[in-house]
Scaffold this motif. Structure first.
Motif, PDB file in Angstrom:
ATOM      1  N   PRO A 156       8.771  19.452  11.367  1.00  0.00           N
ATOM      2  CA  PRO A 156       7.606  19.547  12.254  1.00  0.00           C
ATOM      3  C   PRO A 156       6.418  18.780  11.688  1.00  0.00           C
ATOM      4  O   PRO A 156       6.183  18.762  10.478  1.00  0.00           O
ATOM      5  CB  PRO A 156       7.331  21.057  12.313  1.00  0.00           C
ATOM      6  CG  PRO A 156       7.979  21.625  11.095  1.00  0.00           C
ATOM      7  CD  PRO A 156       9.142  20.751  10.777  1.00  0.00           C
ATOM      8  N   LEU A 157       5.685  18.130  12.574  1.00  0.00           N
ATOM      9  CA  LEU A 157       4.500  17.365  12.200  1.00  0.00           C
ATOM     10  C   LEU A 157       3.281  18.081  12.739  1.00  0.00           C
ATOM     11  O   LEU A 157       3.194  18.358  13.937  1.00  0.00           O
ATOM     12  CB  LEU A 157       4.582  15.945  12.772  1.00  0.00           C
ATOM     13  CG  LEU A 157       5.850  15.162  12.426  1.00  0.00           C
ATOM     14  CD1 LEU A 157       5.884  13.837  13.184  1.00  0.00           C
ATOM     15  CD2 LEU A 157       5.943  14.918  10.920  1.00  0.00           C
ATOM     16  N   TYR A 158       2.314  18.365  11.863  1.00  0.00           N
ATOM     17  CA  TYR A 158       1.178  19.192  12.248  1.00  0.00           C
ATOM     18  C   TYR A 158      -0.133  18.423  12.353  1.00  0.00           C
ATOM     19  O   TYR A 158      -1.173  19.024  12.648  1.00  0.00           O
ATOM     20  CB  TYR A 158       1.005  20.339  11.251  1.00  0.00           C
ATOM     21  CG  TYR A 158       2.176  21.294  11.213  1.00  0.00           C
ATOM     22  CD1 TYR A 158       2.578  21.980  12.356  1.00  0.00           C
ATOM     23  CD2 TYR A 158       2.881  21.502  10.036  1.00  0.00           C
ATOM     24  CE1 TYR A 158       3.647  22.844  12.332  1.00  0.00           C
ATOM     25  CE2 TYR A 158       3.956  22.379   9.995  1.00  0.00           C
ATOM     26  CZ  TYR A 158       4.327  23.046  11.138  1.00  0.00           C
ATOM     27  OH  TYR A 158       5.402  23.914  11.107  1.00  0.00           O
ATOM     28  N   THR A 159      -0.121  17.116  12.095  1.00  0.00           N
ATOM     29  CA  THR A 159      -1.357  16.353  12.164  1.00  0.00           C
ATOM     30  C   THR A 159      -1.126  15.034  12.896  1.00  0.00           C
ATOM     31  O   THR A 159      -0.024  14.491  12.925  1.00  0.00           O
ATOM     32  CB  THR A 159      -1.920  16.039  10.769  1.00  0.00           C
ATOM     33  OG1 THR A 159      -1.062  15.100  10.101  1.00  0.00           O
ATOM     34  CG2 THR A 159      -2.049  17.303   9.928  1.00  0.00           C
ATOM     35  N   TYR A 160      -2.203  14.533  13.464  1.00  0.00           N
ATOM     36  CA  TYR A 160      -2.201  13.221  14.118  1.00  0.00           C
ATOM     37  C   TYR A 160      -1.702  12.148  13.154  1.00  0.00           C
ATOM     38  O   TYR A 160      -0.893  11.285  13.521  1.00  0.00           O
ATOM     39  CB  TYR A 160      -3.605  12.908  14.607  1.00  0.00           C
ATOM     40  CG  TYR A 160      -3.822  11.484  15.073  1.00  0.00           C
ATOM     41  CD1 TYR A 160      -3.779  11.165  16.423  1.00  0.00           C
ATOM     42  CD2 TYR A 160      -4.111  10.464  14.160  1.00  0.00           C
ATOM     43  CE1 TYR A 160      -3.989   9.867  16.860  1.00  0.00           C
ATOM     44  CE2 TYR A 160      -4.316   9.162  14.584  1.00  0.00           C
ATOM     45  CZ  TYR A 160      -4.251   8.862  15.935  1.00  0.00           C
ATOM     46  OH  TYR A 160      -4.461   7.574  16.350  1.00  0.00           O
ATOM     47  N   ASP A 161      -2.199  12.184  11.901  1.00  0.00           N
ATOM     48  CA  ASP A 161      -1.830  11.157  10.924  1.00  0.00           C
ATOM     49  C   ASP A 161      -0.323  11.163  10.662  1.00  0.00           C
ATOM     50  O   ASP A 161       0.291  10.096  10.520  1.00  0.00           O
ATOM     51  CB  ASP A 161      -2.596  11.362   9.621  1.00  0.00           C
ATOM     52  CG  ASP A 161      -4.075  11.035   9.759  1.00  0.00           C
ATOM     53  OD1 ASP A 161      -4.436  10.308  10.710  1.00  0.00           O
ATOM     54  OD2 ASP A 161      -4.872  11.532   8.928  1.00  0.00           O
ATOM     55  N   ASN A 228      -5.783  16.596  16.543  1.00  0.00           N
ATOM     56  CA  ASN A 228      -4.478  17.273  16.594  1.00  0.00           C
ATOM     57  C   ASN A 228      -4.239  18.033  17.901  1.00  0.00           C
ATOM     58  O   ASN A 228      -3.326  18.856  17.977  1.00  0.00           O
ATOM     59  CB  ASN A 228      -4.283  18.232  15.411  1.00  0.00           C
ATOM     60  CG  ASN A 228      -4.501  17.551  14.076  1.00  0.00           C
ATOM     61  OD1 ASN A 228      -4.150  16.379  13.911  1.00  0.00           O
ATOM     62  ND2 ASN A 228      -5.093  18.253  13.129  1.00  0.00           N
ATOM     63  N   HIS A 229      -5.045  17.784  18.915  1.00  0.00           N
ATOM     64  CA  HIS A 229      -4.869  18.442  20.203  1.00  0.00           C
ATOM     65  C   HIS A 229      -4.148  17.521  21.188  1.00  0.00           C
ATOM     66  O   HIS A 229      -4.299  16.294  21.136  1.00  0.00           O
ATOM     67  CB  HIS A 229      -6.212  18.897  20.769  1.00  0.00           C
ATOM     68  CG  HIS A 229      -6.758  20.105  20.077  1.00  0.00           C
ATOM     69  ND1 HIS A 229      -7.412  20.037  18.874  1.00  0.00           N
ATOM     70  CD2 HIS A 229      -6.728  21.424  20.419  1.00  0.00           C
ATOM     71  CE1 HIS A 229      -7.773  21.249  18.489  1.00  0.00           C
ATOM     72  NE2 HIS A 229      -7.376  22.114  19.408  1.00  0.00           N
ATOM     73  N   ARG A 251      -3.274  22.014  27.922  1.00  0.00           N
ATOM     74  CA  ARG A 251      -3.799  21.612  26.621  1.00  0.00           C
ATOM     75  C   ARG A 251      -3.257  22.525  25.538  1.00  0.00           C
ATOM     76  O   ARG A 251      -3.069  23.724  25.750  1.00  0.00           O
ATOM     77  CB  ARG A 251      -5.334  21.660  26.629  1.00  0.00           C
ATOM     78  CG  ARG A 251      -5.973  20.599  27.516  1.00  0.00           C
ATOM     79  CD  ARG A 251      -7.482  20.663  27.458  1.00  0.00           C
ATOM     80  NE  ARG A 251      -8.090  19.560  28.197  1.00  0.00           N
ATOM     81  CZ  ARG A 251      -8.343  19.580  29.494  1.00  0.00           C
ATOM     82  NH1 ARG A 251      -8.054  20.680  30.199  1.00  0.00           N
ATOM     83  NH2 ARG A 251      -8.882  18.536  30.085  1.00  0.00           N
ATOM     84  N   GLY A 252      -2.974  21.934  24.377  1.00  0.00           N
ATOM     85  CA  GLY A 252      -2.466  22.693  23.248  1.00  0.00           C
ATOM     86  C   GLY A 252      -2.705  21.953  21.955  1.00  0.00           C
ATOM     87  O   GLY A 252      -3.327  20.885  21.936  1.00  0.00           O
ATOM     88  N   SER A 253      -2.212  22.516  20.865  1.00  0.00           N
ATOM     89  CA  SER A 253      -2.429  21.956  19.538  1.00  0.00           C
ATOM     90  C   SER A 253      -1.098  21.831  18.811  1.00  0.00           C
ATOM     91  O   SER A 253      -0.207  22.669  18.975  1.00  0.00           O
ATOM     92  CB  SER A 253      -3.370  22.855  18.737  1.00  0.00           C
ATOM     93  OG  SER A 253      -3.379  22.490  17.371  1.00  0.00           O
TER      94      SER A 253
END
Length: 266
Positions: A156-161, A228-229, A251-253
């Protein structure tokens, strides 16, 4: 600047090897946790419905699942809808100037029963060239419909970067958005798919999936921002009229506590 006005569009090219059969009881978990899946259907062993057009000659069909939805309902633990479309060789229909469009739509419930609709259409007139309307079951002795997946690890990826780095490196990625934001013990609605084509627009990452059937295409377009949204816009396009009907905005995160998940496949 990274936030430039230009739009960069990428399409991932790769070969995925599907090796493991998914037991019927694991389809829900594999699907909502971003596993890459392929379906294989033995058309000759399924139960045919009365024909609504010329009969299809194929005995087996198979394709990678690029997207689908999974929702709860009052009469089933879950209902899944898969959709694929692709152009096929037109020689069987004596078409040389244009390729027929094959559309496969598969509604499936937690009972392991799937209704498989396959349409070969002339994309100029939307005339049915051939139709297959059958009922298939998973886990049966004759293996009417089966799902296979890969042995890849889903991270799982939790950040935009992290998402940006994964996509720009060419690695495969999938997503699973619980757009209702409710647990599987309650009413829920997942949109799941592979990230195949994506673009950077004003710094945001944008990608989408299409879930087609014979008459309309359901489009889910996602936009991931630097905070991250994710914003998901959904609409339906009528094949014949090209008219567009808005379905909703969600919308979510992708942060750890969020209902939206993006996975890197390794």
């Amino acid at each position: 600047m990274a936030d430039m006005r230009s739009v960069y569009i990428f399409s991932l090219s790769y070969m995925t090897v599907f090796t493991s059969v998914v037991p019927p009881e694991d389809i829900f978990d594999d699907f909502v946790h971003g596993a890459p899946l392929r379906y294989i259907i033995n058309l000759t062993n399924c139960i045919p419905s009365p024909p609504f057009g010329p009969k299809m000659e194929d005995t087996f069909i198979s394709d990678v699942i690029s997207g689908g939805t999974l929702s709860s309902s009052s009469d089933a633990t879950w209902n899944m809808l898969l959709g694929n479309e692709k152009y096929i060789n037109g020689s069987r229909y004596n078409l040389t100037a244009i390729s027929p469009l094959r559309i496969t739509s598969i509604p499936m419930s937690d009972q392991g029963q799937a209704t498989v609709y396959v349409y070969d259409l002339d994309p100029r007139s939307w005339k049915r060239l051939a139709v297959q309307d059958i009922t298939c079951f998973t886990g049966q002795r004759k293996s009417e419909i089966s799902f296979v997946t890969t042995s890849q690890t889903k991270t799982p990826l939790y950040t935009y970067d992290d998402v940006s780095a994964t996509l720009l490196s060419g690695r495969e990625a999938t997503f699973s958005f619980n757009i209702d934001g409710k647990s599987p013990d309650d009413q829920f609605y997942y949109v799941v798919g592979k990230i195949e084509d994506f673009s950077f627009i004003d710094g945001d990452i944008e990608f989408s999936i299409d879930i087609p059937n014979e008459l309309v295409i359901s489009v889910y377009r996602a936009r991931l921002s630097r905070d991250n949204h994710v914003t998901v816009t959904s609409y339906q396009v009528n094949r014949k009229t090209a008219s567009r009907d808005e379905m909703g905005m969600y919308r979510g995160s992708i942060e750890k506590e969020g209902w939206y998940r993006i996975y890197s496949l390794n």
